[in-house]
Design a protein around this motif. Structure first.
Motif, PDB file in Angstrom:
ATOM      1  N   TRP A 183      11.554  15.197   5.330  1.00  0.00           N
ATOM      2  CA  TRP A 183      10.091  15.109   5.243  1.00  0.00           C
ATOM      3  C   TRP A 183       9.595  14.976   3.809  1.00  0.00           C
ATOM      4  N   TYR A 184      10.447  15.371   2.854  1.00  0.00           N
ATOM      5  CA  TYR A 184      10.137  15.073   1.452  1.00  0.00           C
ATOM      6  C   TYR A 184       9.964  13.559   1.315  1.00  0.00           C
ATOM      7  N   PHE A 185      10.883  12.840   2.009  1.00  0.00           N
ATOM      8  CA  PHE A 185      10.803  11.374   2.029  1.00  0.00           C
ATOM      9  C   PHE A 185       9.761  10.898   3.039  1.00  0.00           C
ATOM     10  N   GLY A 186       9.785  11.570   4.222  1.00  0.00           N
ATOM     11  CA  GLY A 186       9.080  11.049   5.395  1.00  0.00           C
ATOM     12  C   GLY A 186       7.573  11.042   5.254  1.00  0.00           C
ATOM     13  N   HIS A 187       7.011  11.949   4.440  1.00  0.00           N
ATOM     14  CA  HIS A 187       5.583  11.800   4.237  1.00  0.00           C
ATOM     15  C   HIS A 187       5.299  10.681   3.237  1.00  0.00           C
ATOM     16  N   ALA A 188       5.958  10.739   2.078  1.00  0.00           N
ATOM     17  CA  ALA A 188       5.611   9.759   1.038  1.00  0.00           C
ATOM     18  C   ALA A 188       5.865   8.329   1.494  1.00  0.00           C
ATOM     19  N   VAL A 189       6.842   8.165   2.406  1.00  0.00           N
ATOM     20  CA  VAL A 189       7.134   6.801   2.853  1.00  0.00           C
ATOM     21  C   VAL A 189       5.888   6.165   3.484  1.00  0.00           C
ATOM     22  N   VAL A 190       4.989   6.990   4.054  1.00  0.00           N
ATOM     23  CA  VAL A 190       3.812   6.390   4.692  1.00  0.00           C
ATOM     24  C   VAL A 190       2.935   5.692   3.652  1.00  0.00           C
ATOM     25  N   TYR A 191       2.994   6.182   2.415  1.00  0.00           N
ATOM     26  CA  TYR A 191       2.220   5.486   1.374  1.00  0.00           C
ATOM     27  C   TYR A 191       2.971   4.293   0.800  1.00  0.00           C
ATOM     28  N   PHE A 192       4.307   4.316   0.959  1.00  0.00           N
ATOM     29  CA  PHE A 192       5.066   3.103   0.629  1.00  0.00           C
ATOM     30  C   PHE A 192       4.692   1.986   1.612  1.00  0.00           C
ATOM     31  N   TRP A 193       4.332   2.376   2.835  1.00  0.00           N
ATOM     32  CA  TRP A 193       3.844   1.369   3.794  1.00  0.00           C
ATOM     33  C   TRP A 193       2.400   0.990   3.490  1.00  0.00           C
ATOM     34  N   LEU A 194       1.605   1.992   3.139  1.00  0.00           N
ATOM     35  CA  LEU A 194       0.163   1.742   3.000  1.00  0.00           C
ATOM     36  C   LEU A 194      -0.168   0.950   1.715  1.00  0.00           C
ATOM     37  N   LEU A 195       0.543   1.256   0.632  1.00  0.00           N
ATOM     38  CA  LEU A 195       0.138   0.654  -0.645  1.00  0.00           C
ATOM     39  C   LEU A 195       0.232  -0.874  -0.674  1.00  0.00           C
ATOM     40  N   PRO A 196       1.221  -1.484  -0.009  1.00  0.00           N
ATOM     41  CA  PRO A 196       1.173  -2.960   0.048  1.00  0.00           C
ATOM     42  C   PRO A 196      -0.089  -3.460   0.750  1.00  0.00           C
ATOM     43  N   ALA A 197      -0.570  -2.686   1.753  1.00  0.00           N
ATOM     44  CA  ALA A 197      -1.832  -3.084   2.398  1.00  0.00           C
ATOM     45  C   ALA A 197      -2.971  -2.918   1.397  1.00  0.00           C
ATOM     46  N   TYR A 198      -2.953  -1.841   0.626  1.00  0.00           N
ATOM     47  CA  TYR A 198      -3.985  -1.658  -0.406  1.00  0.00           C
ATOM     48  C   TYR A 198      -3.903  -2.760  -1.463  1.00  0.00           C
ATOM     49  N   PHE A 199      -2.682  -3.177  -1.763  1.00  0.00           N
ATOM     50  CA  PHE A 199      -2.475  -4.295  -2.689  1.00  0.00           C
ATOM     51  C   PHE A 199      -3.277  -5.509  -2.190  1.00  0.00           C
ATOM     52  N   VAL A 200      -3.213  -5.739  -0.880  1.00  0.00           N
ATOM     53  CA  VAL A 200      -3.954  -6.871  -0.299  1.00  0.00           C
ATOM     54  C   VAL A 200      -5.456  -6.576  -0.311  1.00  0.00           C
ATOM     55  N   TRP A 201      -5.847  -5.355   0.062  1.00  0.00           N
ATOM     56  CA  TRP A 201      -7.274  -5.030   0.130  1.00  0.00           C
ATOM     57  C   TRP A 201      -7.920  -5.088  -1.255  1.00  0.00           C
ATOM     58  N   TYR A 202      -7.179  -4.678  -2.279  1.00  0.00           N
ATOM     59  CA  TYR A 202      -7.757  -4.704  -3.626  1.00  0.00           C
ATOM     60  C   TYR A 202      -7.735  -6.102  -4.226  1.00  0.00           C
ATOM     61  N   SER A 203      -6.588  -6.803  -4.084  1.00  0.00           N
ATOM     62  CA  SER A 203      -6.515  -8.057  -4.851  1.00  0.00           C
ATOM     63  C   SER A 203      -6.969  -9.267  -4.047  1.00  0.00           C
ATOM     64  N   LEU A 204      -6.934  -9.207  -2.701  1.00  0.00           N
ATOM     65  CA  LEU A 204      -7.271 -10.417  -1.942  1.00  0.00           C
ATOM     66  C   LEU A 204      -8.483 -10.282  -1.019  1.00  0.00           C
ATOM     67  N   LEU A 205      -8.680  -9.083  -0.443  1.00  0.00           N
ATOM     68  CA  LEU A 205      -9.795  -8.957   0.501  1.00  0.00           C
ATOM     69  C   LEU A 205     -11.158  -9.277  -0.137  1.00  0.00           C
ATOM     70  N   PRO A 206     -11.408  -8.851  -1.399  1.00  0.00           N
ATOM     71  CA  PRO A 206     -12.682  -9.237  -2.013  1.00  0.00           C
ATOM     72  C   PRO A 206     -12.830 -10.764  -2.081  1.00  0.00           C
ATOM     73  N   LYS A 207     -11.730 -11.431  -2.378  1.00  0.00           N
ATOM     74  CA  LYS A 207     -11.764 -12.901  -2.427  1.00  0.00           C
ATOM     75  C   LYS A 207     -12.020 -13.477  -1.037  1.00  0.00           C
ATOM     76  N   PHE A 208     -11.312 -12.942  -0.017  1.00  0.00           N
ATOM     77  CA  PHE A 208     -11.519 -13.442   1.341  1.00  0.00           C
ATOM     78  C   PHE A 208     -12.985 -13.253   1.754  1.00  0.00           C
ATOM     79  N   SER A 209     -13.616 -12.187   1.191  1.00  0.00           N
ATOM     80  CA  SER A 209     -15.012 -11.908   1.544  1.00  0.00           C
ATOM     81  C   SER A 209     -15.981 -12.806   0.781  1.00  0.00           C
ATOM     82  N   GLY A 210     -15.453 -13.536  -0.192  1.00  0.00           N
ATOM     83  CA  GLY A 210     -16.321 -14.442  -0.957  1.00  0.00           C
ATOM     84  C   GLY A 210     -16.731 -13.876  -2.303  1.00  0.00           C
TER      85      GLY A 210
END
Ligand code: HAS
Ligand code: CU
Length: 557
Positions: free
Chosen positions: A224-251
């Motif tokens: 669980w030392y790994f198992g919790h933090a891994v969820v942010y290893f999954w989430l951060l690539p999505a944040y990468f998209v939300w921060y760098s591309l979603l504003p552009k997709f929104s215009g």
């Protein structure tokens, strides 16, 4: 010029990673459908209970571990190369990690298949949270270890590219996309060390028969030392998209570059020292320590709440650029017909609900009500199963043409797909949450509850089971639509039509130079992250040793 023309080798590596991710999500999705239908008594007679656990293991491993890791590495290969404007340092190294990463899941998957195919002499029904005392064939663990080690190689490649770039640009701020990818990979190095220790020193020697037993509390804690933090290893690539591309997709453009950096650094610092919130019900860990990690868990909400603010504000900026007005009617000016946009926005909406469920989970006392019930799968299908997975699908519509040089096909199907996923997930996860509140357990093929009556929030299992079956079916149809669009695009002819995609990533409204340069000092932040881990985990592990973890004659299981 498309990315594939500028960096053909890196485009190929990104494509290959995404291709493996798609194979995983295709097979994993089918197992997901069977899983949900089995739980809802729909296909119960087709499988034995052991086969149910094999299907559940395969679904979890393929979706949560294989799909996510490969997609992330593919996405970051594009993001790092594009934002630094330079390719990988040594192609042999790149092929090396990609080969390791690919062989690993094949080995693990074949081990799981052992339970379904009689001539494979292997077994693994240990679920994607594969801690003791459940035991699998050694090949299952070796496969997962190869996946992790291979992904470390990818992280090294990204750091190497950054190092090369810094040699030529000593006084320039790290480009935002590279910053986000590197912060995520540092988090991954830090947290996956726990599961690597668990597998190499405990689970593997145990399943090989080299050591007679392992201590479940210690190995669960490492997991669980790994198992919790891994969820942010999954989430951060999505944040990468939300921060760098979603504003552009929104215009429009992202509001603040520095704020994005602070968010990623907060994740690097705070993600790992909170894993005990998965062990609130475990004996052998003091209540005081659990309380401390509950409080730390509430700190890790902060970067997500900051994200909610910035990303929605950037979307509003985009909508107003497109002529949107009013307090809320600007929402109508957003490009809801563009699946790259709608997928990310719907994923974000769902994440608001999933994050709220996370706050409920994190309460030490309320956790006792939902722990080990099907509420928890309800929570993670909103988070990793939608916030992450739907964002990955959405960005694929935009990225794939640039990685292949081929125009996206079946655009109408693509436009409908995120909505199908959204509706399917709302229906399915709602049923899971409500069944969980009524006490229906997770991870079990038995007992069946059809004879039990509830006075809790469900009118009966007939109703929620129907939602489970229907929601899962919609999700499966949505996944098929996605795969058809992607495969058909891939099969298209390169250069036959203009790409109709603008690969430009606009600069944030407030740029990197508006923030302090210390944000880019990864050595400092990583050192603080390690220190926090030592404090947060040194104490519980010291207590376990005090309680006789290594005492002669102690019975580990
Ligand atoms: Fe969790 C269990 C607590 C986030 C995944 N979690 C799990 C498990 C998984 C998982 C897989 O404290 C099960 C593991 C297992 O098999 O046993 N979780 C939290 C908390 C958060 C959280 C406090 N989880 C995640 C994320 C995951 C994930 C992210 C995957 C990616 N979780 C727990 C706890 C348990 C747990 C306990 C143990 C339960 C038990 O007893 O077993 C927080 O990080 C959540 C913060 C999120 C927010 C939401 C912010 C909203 C945003 C949306 C912006 C909107 C946009 C769109 C962009 C505060 C950012 C707007 C659109 C418009 C149109 C305007
Ligand atoms: Cu957690």
């Amino acid at each position: 010029m498309a990315f594939v023309d500028e960096h053909p080798f890196e485009a190929k590596i990104a494509r290959l990673n995404i291709a493996v991710a798609l194979v995983a999500v295709g097979i994993g999705g089918l197992f997901g459908l069977l899983q949900a239908w089995f739980r809802a008594d729909f296909v119960r007679s087709f499988f034995s209970p052991t086969q149910y656990y094999a299907i559940l293991t395969a679904h979890g491993v393929l979706m949560a571990l294989v799909f996510t890791t490969f997609f992330t590495v593919g996405l970051f290969t594009w993001g790092v190369t594009r934002s630094l404007g330079r390719g990988f340092h040594d192609r042999r190294v790149t092929w090396g990690w990609f080969t390791l990463m690919t062989l690993g899941p094949i080995l693990s998957f074949v081990s799981v298949l052992g339970e379904l195919v009689s001539w494979i002499p292997l077994h693994a029904t240990v679920l994607y949270t594969f801690y003791a005392p459940l035991e699998a064939s050694p090949t299952f663990y070796v496969g997962l270890a190869l996946l992790v080690v291979g992904s470390w190689g990818a992280g090294v490649d990204f750091l190497w590219s950054l190092y090369d770039w810094q040699q030529h640009n000593p006084d320039t701020r790290i480009p935002l996309q590279t910053f986000m990818a590197v912060a995520t990979m540092l988090l991954w190095f830090l947290c996956s060390a726990g599961v690597a220790i668990e597998v190499v020193f405990f689970l593997l020697p145990w399943s090989l028969g080299w050591i007679p037993a392992v201590n479940p509390l210690l190995t669960r804690t490492l997991f669980w030392y790994f198992g919790h933090a891994v969820v942010y290893f999954w989430l951060l690539p999505a944040y990468f998209v939300w921060y760098s591309l979603l504003p552009k997709f929104s215009g429009g453009r992202l509001l603040s570059d520095s704020l994005a950096r602070v968010v990623f650094l907060l994740f690097l610092l705070l993600s790992t020292p909170v894993g005990l919130h998965h062990q609130f019900s475990d004996p052998g860990i003091s209540q005081g320590l659990k309380f401390v990690q509950m409080v730390s868990t509430y700190f890790i909400l902060l970067p997500s709440l900051m994200t909610a603010f910035t990303v929605v504000a950037s979307m509003e900026h985009g909508a107003r650029q497109r002529g949107g007005t009013g307090r809320l009617s600007w929402l109508r000016a957003l490009p809801w017909e563009n699946p790259a946009f709608s997928g990310c926005a719907l994923a974000g909406l769902i994440f608001a609900a999933g994050g709220f469920g996370g706050m409920v989970n994190a309460g030490l006392n309320i956790n006792a009500m939902i722990h080990n019930t099907i509420w928890v799968p309800g929570h993670f299908h909103l988070t990793v199963g939608t916030a992450v997975a739907l964002t990955f699908m959405a960005v694929t519509y935009w990225l794939l043409p640039q990685l292949t040089g081929k125009r996206l096909r079946h655009r109408t199907l693509a436009a409908v797909q995120p909505y199908l996923w959204f509706v399917g997930m709302v229906v399915m996860s709602n049923a899971m949450h409500r069944e969980g509140l009524a006490g229906v357990p997770r991870r079990t093929s038995l007992p069946q509850y059809s004879q039990v009556t509830f006075n809790l929030p469900i009118t009966g299992l007939g109703e929620t089971h129907l939602q489970l079956v229907g929601g899962a079916a919609l999700l499966f149809v949505s996944l098929c639509c996605f795969l058809v669009v992607v495969l058909q695009t891939w099969r298209g002819e390169r250069g036959a039509m203009p790409l109709a995609v603008n690969g430009h990533v606009p600069e944030p409204l407030s740029g990197a130079d508006a923030g302090p340069g210390i944000l880019d000092d990864f050595r400092l932040w990583f050192a603080i992250a390690v220190l926090l881990v030592v404090i947060a985990y040194g104490i519980p592990i010291a207590q376990m040793i005090q309680h006789g973890l290594f005492a002669p004659g102690s019975a580990p299981i």
